[in-house]
Design a protein around this motif. Structure first.
Motif, PDB file in Angstrom:
ATOM      1  N   ALA A 113      64.336   9.131  39.004  1.00  0.00           N
ATOM      2  CA  ALA A 113      64.690   9.696  37.703  1.00  0.00           C
ATOM      3  C   ALA A 113      66.080  10.295  37.663  1.00  0.00           C
ATOM      4  N   ALA A 114      66.851  10.185  38.716  1.00  0.00           N
ATOM      5  CA  ALA A 114      68.188  10.797  38.750  1.00  0.00           C
ATOM      6  C   ALA A 114      69.085  10.145  37.706  1.00  0.00           C
ATOM      7  N   GLY A 115      69.598  10.945  36.780  1.00  0.00           N
ATOM      8  CA  GLY A 115      70.507  10.459  35.757  1.00  0.00           C
ATOM      9  C   GLY A 115      69.845   9.779  34.581  1.00  0.00           C
ATOM     10  N   LEU A 116      68.531   9.606  34.588  1.00  0.00           N
ATOM     11  CA  LEU A 116      67.845   8.957  33.470  1.00  0.00           C
ATOM     12  C   LEU A 116      67.467   9.985  32.413  1.00  0.00           C
ATOM     13  N   ARG A 117      67.319   9.507  31.203  1.00  0.00           N
ATOM     14  CA  ARG A 117      66.960  10.396  30.103  1.00  0.00           C
ATOM     15  C   ARG A 117      65.445  10.549  30.027  1.00  0.00           C
ATOM     16  N   LEU A 118      65.041  11.736  29.633  1.00  0.00           N
ATOM     17  CA  LEU A 118      63.624  12.088  29.696  1.00  0.00           C
ATOM     18  C   LEU A 118      62.756  11.178  28.840  1.00  0.00           C
ATOM     19  N   GLY A 119      63.096  11.018  27.583  1.00  0.00           N
ATOM     20  CA  GLY A 119      62.253  10.234  26.683  1.00  0.00           C
ATOM     21  C   GLY A 119      62.190   8.773  27.049  1.00  0.00           C
ATOM     22  N   ARG A 120      63.335   8.189  27.402  1.00  0.00           N
ATOM     23  CA  ARG A 120      63.372   6.767  27.729  1.00  0.00           C
ATOM     24  C   ARG A 120      62.606   6.486  29.015  1.00  0.00           C
ATOM     25  N   LEU A 121      62.741   7.360  29.988  1.00  0.00           N
ATOM     26  CA  LEU A 121      61.985   7.182  31.228  1.00  0.00           C
ATOM     27  C   LEU A 121      60.485   7.307  30.985  1.00  0.00           C
ATOM     28  N   SER A 122      60.089   8.250  30.162  1.00  0.00           N
ATOM     29  CA  SER A 122      58.669   8.507  29.934  1.00  0.00           C
ATOM     30  C   SER A 122      57.990   7.334  29.239  1.00  0.00           C
ATOM     31  N   THR A 123      58.692   6.669  28.324  1.00  0.00           N
ATOM     32  CA  THR A 123      58.079   5.537  27.623  1.00  0.00           C
ATOM     33  C   THR A 123      57.768   4.393  28.588  1.00  0.00           C
ATOM     34  N   VAL A 124      58.707   4.116  29.501  1.00  0.00           N
ATOM     35  CA  VAL A 124      58.471   3.026  30.455  1.00  0.00           C
ATOM     36  C   VAL A 124      57.401   3.424  31.466  1.00  0.00           C
ATOM     37  N   ALA A 125      57.425   4.672  31.930  1.00  0.00           N
ATOM     38  CA  ALA A 125      56.412   5.120  32.881  1.00  0.00           C
ATOM     39  C   ALA A 125      55.017   5.064  32.262  1.00  0.00           C
ATOM     40  N   VAL A 131      61.195   0.199  41.147  1.00  0.00           N
ATOM     41  CA  VAL A 131      61.459  -0.469  39.864  1.00  0.00           C
ATOM     42  C   VAL A 131      62.492   0.301  39.054  1.00  0.00           C
ATOM     43  N   THR A 132      63.320   1.096  39.732  1.00  0.00           N
ATOM     44  CA  THR A 132      64.318   1.897  39.022  1.00  0.00           C
ATOM     45  C   THR A 132      65.310   1.010  38.279  1.00  0.00           C
ATOM     46  N   ALA A 133      65.734  -0.085  38.890  1.00  0.00           N
ATOM     47  CA  ALA A 133      66.687  -0.983  38.243  1.00  0.00           C
ATOM     48  C   ALA A 133      66.093  -1.595  36.978  1.00  0.00           C
ATOM     49  N   ASP A 134      64.826  -1.956  37.011  1.00  0.00           N
ATOM     50  CA  ASP A 134      64.184  -2.524  35.825  1.00  0.00           C
ATOM     51  C   ASP A 134      64.058  -1.479  34.720  1.00  0.00           C
ATOM     52  N   VAL A 135      63.782  -0.239  35.105  1.00  0.00           N
ATOM     53  CA  VAL A 135      63.669   0.827  34.103  1.00  0.00           C
ATOM     54  C   VAL A 135      65.017   1.083  33.447  1.00  0.00           C
ATOM     55  N   LYS A 136      66.075   1.099  34.241  1.00  0.00           N
ATOM     56  CA  LYS A 136      67.409   1.319  33.673  1.00  0.00           C
ATOM     57  C   LYS A 136      67.806   0.177  32.750  1.00  0.00           C
ATOM     58  N   ALA A 137      67.515  -1.048  33.149  1.00  0.00           N
ATOM     59  CA  ALA A 137      67.879  -2.189  32.307  1.00  0.00           C
ATOM     60  C   ALA A 137      67.093  -2.214  31.007  1.00  0.00           C
ATOM     61  N   ALA A 138      65.857  -1.715  31.022  1.00  0.00           N
ATOM     62  CA  ALA A 138      65.016  -1.762  29.832  1.00  0.00           C
ATOM     63  C   ALA A 138      65.275  -0.615  28.865  1.00  0.00           C
ATOM     64  N   THR A 139      65.790   0.495  29.360  1.00  0.00           N
ATOM     65  CA  THR A 139      65.885   1.684  28.511  1.00  0.00           C
ATOM     66  C   THR A 139      67.303   2.205  28.328  1.00  0.00           C
ATOM     67  N   HIS A 140      68.219   1.889  29.228  1.00  0.00           N
ATOM     68  CA  HIS A 140      69.569   2.447  29.163  1.00  0.00           C
ATOM     69  C   HIS A 140      70.581   1.315  29.117  1.00  0.00           C
ATOM     70  N   LYS A 141      71.499   1.431  28.186  1.00  0.00           N
ATOM     71  CA  LYS A 141      72.585   0.477  28.104  1.00  0.00           C
ATOM     72  C   LYS A 141      73.651   0.814  29.148  1.00  0.00           C
TER      73      LYS A 141
END
Length: 218
Positions: free
Chosen positions: A79-91, A201-211
């Motif tokens: 979760a380092a550097g990821l946004r709370l809401g975007r991370l939570s939706t994918v999790a 799966v951090t890379a997949d989470v970043k690609a799906a939620t963060h530009k």
């Protein structure tokens, strides 16, 4: 002297018509989920009772062993550097199995999710001071409810922030409470689930939620 009219004998009350019983050689149609089986050919050697309720339903539907908790794989998200809401939706999607081809809302088809570095999660804008968390007080004591800002809760219990966000995205029933038990959140980079060989799966989470520009700003 007036003549008396002949007295008629009282007629018996009409009998209720009883439903005709089917003859032994006749088979009645059996209703099953809106479909009628009708009369089955005798050469099949089977009856409607042996076919069951879903004889015409060939759609795949998961069984109990498909949602067995002992068979669930493990994934880990940094979760380092990821946004709370975007991370939570994918999790929450991973927990429920929404990204699986055999997903159905009536079963918990998800995986076990491990979130690390919860103390490095970020929020945008002024949410750190505006976002509030409420703790119900003691029943019967007005004014015992407490509120706490995001900045205060994150400094005190960083894992609790992610747990509350993900739990709010799960179903509000018994299945949602059981699904929440498959989430493990840790403030640091270490976790005690190395024996389960979790997939990163951090890379997949970043690609799906963060530009791309969001990751550069973080």
């Amino acid at each position: 002297m007036a003549s008396l009219a002949p007295v008629r004998a009282p007629t018996a009350a009409p009998k209720r018509q009883q439903a005709a019983k089917p003859s032994p050689g006749r088979r009645c149609g059996v209703q099953t989920r809106g479909h009628s089986l009708g009369s089955l050919p005798p050469e099949l050697g089977v009856t409607a009772e042996k076919l069951g309720r879903d004889v015409f339903n060939t759609t795949y539907y998961p069984k109990g062993e498909d949602a067995d908790a002992s068979r669930k794989p493990w994934v880990v998200i940094d979760a380092a550097g990821l946004r709370l809401g975007r991370l939570s939706t994918v999790a929450a999607t991973y927990l429920r199995g929404g990204n699986s081809g055999c997903y159905t809302p009536a079963f918990n088809m998800g995986v076990n999710v491990v979130v690390i570095n919860a103390d490095k999660i970020v929020v945008t804008g002024n949410k750190a001071n505006q976002k509030l968390y409420y703790t119900l007080g003691v029943r019967g004591k007005p004014g015992s409810m407490k509120e706490e800002t995001y900045a205060s809760l994150h400094a005190r219990q960083p894992a609790r922030v992610i747990e509350k966000a993900i739990k709010g995205m799960l179903p509000k029933n018994r299945m949602g409470r059981e699904t929440f038990t498959h989430l493990k959140v840790y403030a640091g980079a270490d976790h005690p689930h190395a024996a389960q060989n979790p997939t990163d799966v951090t890379a997949d989470v970043k690609a799906a939620t963060h530009k791309a520009h969001m990751l550069e700003e973080a």
